[in-house]
Design a protein around this motif. Structure first.
Motif, PDB file in Angstrom:
ATOM      1  N   ARG A 171      -2.342   1.717   7.091  1.00  0.00           N
ATOM      2  CA  ARG A 171      -2.689   2.297   8.590  1.00  0.00           C
ATOM      3  C   ARG A 171      -3.642   1.137   8.940  1.00  0.00           C
ATOM      4  NH1 ARG A 171      -1.561   5.978  12.307  1.00  0.00           N
ATOM      5  NH2 ARG A 171      -2.353   5.206  14.405  1.00  0.00           N
ATOM      6  N   GLN A 172      -4.861   0.873   8.195  1.00  0.00           N
ATOM      7  CA  GLN A 172      -5.668  -0.021   8.753  1.00  0.00           C
ATOM      8  C   GLN A 172      -5.305  -1.522   8.978  1.00  0.00           C
ATOM      9  OE1 GLN A 172      -8.714   0.283   5.729  1.00  0.00           O
ATOM     10  NE2 GLN A 172      -9.471   2.346   6.516  1.00  0.00           N
TER      11      GLN A 172
ATOM     12  N   ASN B 232       4.757  12.587   4.748  1.00  0.00           N
ATOM     13  CA  ASN B 232       3.963  12.972   5.942  1.00  0.00           C
ATOM     14  C   ASN B 232       4.789  12.817   7.004  1.00  0.00           C
ATOM     15  OD1 ASN B 232       2.222  13.514   7.842  1.00  0.00           O
ATOM     16  ND2 ASN B 232       0.319  12.400   6.847  1.00  0.00           N
TER      17      ASN B 232
ATOM     18  N   ASN C 241       5.270   8.884   1.635  1.00  0.00           N
ATOM     19  CA  ASN C 241       4.158   9.716   1.045  1.00  0.00           C
ATOM     20  C   ASN C 241       4.386  11.083   1.751  1.00  0.00           C
ATOM     21  OD1 ASN C 241       2.114   7.916  -0.416  1.00  0.00           O
ATOM     22  ND2 ASN C 241       3.090   6.787   1.282  1.00  0.00           N
TER      23      ASN C 241
ATOM     24  N   LYS D  13       3.092  12.233  10.818  1.00  0.00           N
ATOM     25  CA  LYS D  13       2.515  10.789  11.229  1.00  0.00           C
ATOM     26  C   LYS D  13       3.616  10.129  11.224  1.00  0.00           C
ATOM     27  CE  LYS D  13      -2.118  11.122  10.804  1.00  0.00           C
ATOM     28  NZ  LYS D  13      -2.923  10.449  11.632  1.00  0.00           N
TER      29      LYS D  13
ATOM     30  N   ASP E 208      -3.059  -1.523  12.222  1.00  0.00           N
ATOM     31  CA  ASP E 208      -3.882  -1.109  13.322  1.00  0.00           C
ATOM     32  C   ASP E 208      -4.625  -2.384  13.779  1.00  0.00           C
ATOM     33  OD1 ASP E 208      -3.380   1.404  13.815  1.00  0.00           O
ATOM     34  OD2 ASP E 208      -5.167   2.237  12.897  1.00  0.00           O
TER      35      ASP E 208
ATOM     36  N   LEU F 296      -0.871   4.549  -0.623  1.00  0.00           N
ATOM     37  CA  LEU F 296      -2.348   4.445  -0.056  1.00  0.00           C
ATOM     38  C   LEU F 296      -1.936   4.109   1.474  1.00  0.00           C
ATOM     39  CD1 LEU F 296      -3.859   1.931  -2.687  1.00  0.00           C
ATOM     40  CD2 LEU F 296      -4.453   4.416  -2.081  1.00  0.00           C
ATOM     41  N   PRO F 297      -1.492   5.373   2.197  1.00  0.00           N
ATOM     42  CA  PRO F 297      -1.363   5.282   3.696  1.00  0.00           C
ATOM     43  C   PRO F 297      -2.456   4.825   4.330  1.00  0.00           C
ATOM     44  CG  PRO F 297      -1.264   7.451   2.901  1.00  0.00           C
ATOM     45  CD  PRO F 297      -1.580   6.655   1.790  1.00  0.00           C
ATOM     46  N   GLN F 298      -3.712   5.243   3.843  1.00  0.00           N
ATOM     47  CA  GLN F 298      -4.811   5.020   4.841  1.00  0.00           C
ATOM     48  C   GLN F 298      -5.107   3.400   4.976  1.00  0.00           C
ATOM     49  OE1 GLN F 298      -8.401   7.125   3.861  1.00  0.00           O
ATOM     50  NE2 GLN F 298      -9.593   5.973   5.544  1.00  0.00           N
ATOM     51  N   PRO F 299      -5.259   2.538   3.867  1.00  0.00           N
ATOM     52  CA  PRO F 299      -5.372   1.156   4.099  1.00  0.00           C
ATOM     53  C   PRO F 299      -3.990   0.522   4.625  1.00  0.00           C
ATOM     54  CG  PRO F 299      -5.143   1.675   1.749  1.00  0.00           C
ATOM     55  CD  PRO F 299      -5.302   3.103   2.437  1.00  0.00           C
TER      56      PRO F 299
ATOM     57  N   TYR G 259       4.404   6.538   5.795  1.00  0.00           N
ATOM     58  CA  TYR G 259       4.435   7.947   5.916  1.00  0.00           C
ATOM     59  C   TYR G 259       5.465   8.713   5.299  1.00  0.00           C
ATOM     60  CZ  TYR G 259       0.075   7.132   8.836  1.00  0.00           C
ATOM     61  OH  TYR G 259      -0.998   6.466   9.309  1.00  0.00           O
TER      62      TYR G 259
ATOM     63  N   TYR H  47       0.815  -1.219  -0.024  1.00  0.00           N
ATOM     64  CA  TYR H  47      -0.072   0.013   0.068  1.00  0.00           C
ATOM     65  C   TYR H  47       0.924   1.296  -0.071  1.00  0.00           C
ATOM     66  CZ  TYR H  47      -4.626  -2.485   0.608  1.00  0.00           C
ATOM     67  OH  TYR H  47      -5.247  -3.380   0.594  1.00  0.00           O
TER      68      TYR H  47
END
Length: 335
Positions: A93-94, A119, A117, A122, A97, A88-91, A114, A83
């Motif tokens: 991170r999912q 950031n 991308n 983060k 987690d 695609l950092p959001q998936p 992060y 990812y």
């Protein structure tokens, strides 16, 4: 699996896509081990790594969830890296987690996600959580976050990371990390803080000295840059090719032709002068110092690689000679 890995190494994207599609619609059961136990199993982490698009990566993620392999740390780490590769950092991170067990690779993967991308805030947040979870912080990882802050000139965030570094003596001793901090402060136009970091470095190598010289020159502190060059040699550290290329524009800016000639001699003795970047810096230095000597012409003629930069400098050199003959020099216009 071995066939897919081989295709991935040779970048046969079309064949990988077709084979993955066949596997995803087949009845094969994924095996999380690196080597398949039987002929009808394959390595899911290797398949995730070989995914040529985020769509096929998502399909493999679904396959991992369906088979229960998503609970495996190796599979989860592969998904996070996949990812991250496709921004695609959001998936990512999912996935992180939902992991029941996180190892050092897991933390490094999400932090690098992060970083890749852009950031750093983060990344720093996850770095702190990693430390609070009892994991050892790696200087190389912190240096990567600092580099992102440097590119974005995020002074406040970079200083927070520096404060975290100061509290860890082992990390603070890293030359690699200290050099990254040095570059960060110079890019943020904080020369005094950069000097403070440099003076506190327990060990200074040629990269550290070169970064200091380059930073001083970029911040128009040419006198300090030349002082650093002298101190570098007094400390017994020999300037490398990058140091020479970095220092020559400083001589040009100050008009120090004598020092420039000394550096030229050093470059010849160490065979740096054949490098096209070094040749360009030497020609620029000679002309900027109002000395269009035969040396500049000789440098160009002996250059093994005559790229666009050298060609442009040659045209400027010829213009310089013509203006010199007409006694109408305007070096600011030419160089």
């Amino acid at each position: 699996m071995c066939y897919i890995t081989s295709l991935s190494r040779h970048r046969h994207k079309g064949q990988i896509k077709q084979l993955l599609s066949r596997l995803l619609h087949s009845q094969l059961h994924p095996n999380v081990n690196v080597f398949p136990a039987t002929a009808n199993t394959f390595s899911l982490p290797s398949l995730i790594k070989a995914a040529q698009s985020h769509h096929s990566g998502v399909q493999l993620h679904c396959l991992a969830l369906k088979s229960g392999s998503s609970n495996d740390a190796v599979v989860s780490n592969s998904l996070i890296s996949m990812y991250a590769k496709y921004s695609l950092p959001q998936p990512a991170r999912q996935v992180f987690d939902t992991m029941s067990h996180r190892d050092t690779v897991s933390w490094n993967s999400i932090i690098n996600c992060y970083i890749q991308n852009g950031n750093p805030a983060k990344a720093l947040q996850m770095l702190r959580q990693m430390y609070l979870s009892g994991f050892v912080l790696k200087p190389e990882l912190i240096a990567c976050i600092i580099s992102v802050c440097a590119r974005g000139q995020q002074l406040r965030l970079g200083r927070e990371i520096h404060a975290l570094v100061v509290t860890h003596e082992r990390i603070q001793e890293s030359v690699f990390l200290s050099t990254a901090l040095l570059d960060f402060y110079f890019r943020c136009r904080c020369s005094m803080m950069a000097l403070h970091v440099f003076n506190r470095m327990p060990v200074k190598n040629e990269v550290s000295w070169t970064s200091m010289i380059s930073g001083c020159a970029a911040n128009l502190n040419c006198d300090m840059a030349m002082d650093c060059l002298k101190a570098m040699q007094v400390e017994g550290v020999n300037p490398n090719r990058v140091t020479v290329i970095t220092t020559l524009p400083v001589c040009a800016q100050l008009g120090w032709i004598k020092h420039g000639k000394e550096i030229h001699g050093y470059a010849v003795r160490h065979e740096f002068h054949s490098d096209p970047n070094c040749s360009a810096a030497l020609i620029h230095m000679y002309c900027k110092c109002e000395e269009a000597s035969p040396a500049a012409k000789l440098i160009f003629e002996r250059s093994t690689v005559k790229d666009v930069v050298l060609q442009n400098l040659r045209h400027k050199y010829l213009l310089f000679i013509e203006m010199q003959k007409q006694h109408s020099l305007n070096l600011q216009f030419v160089f």
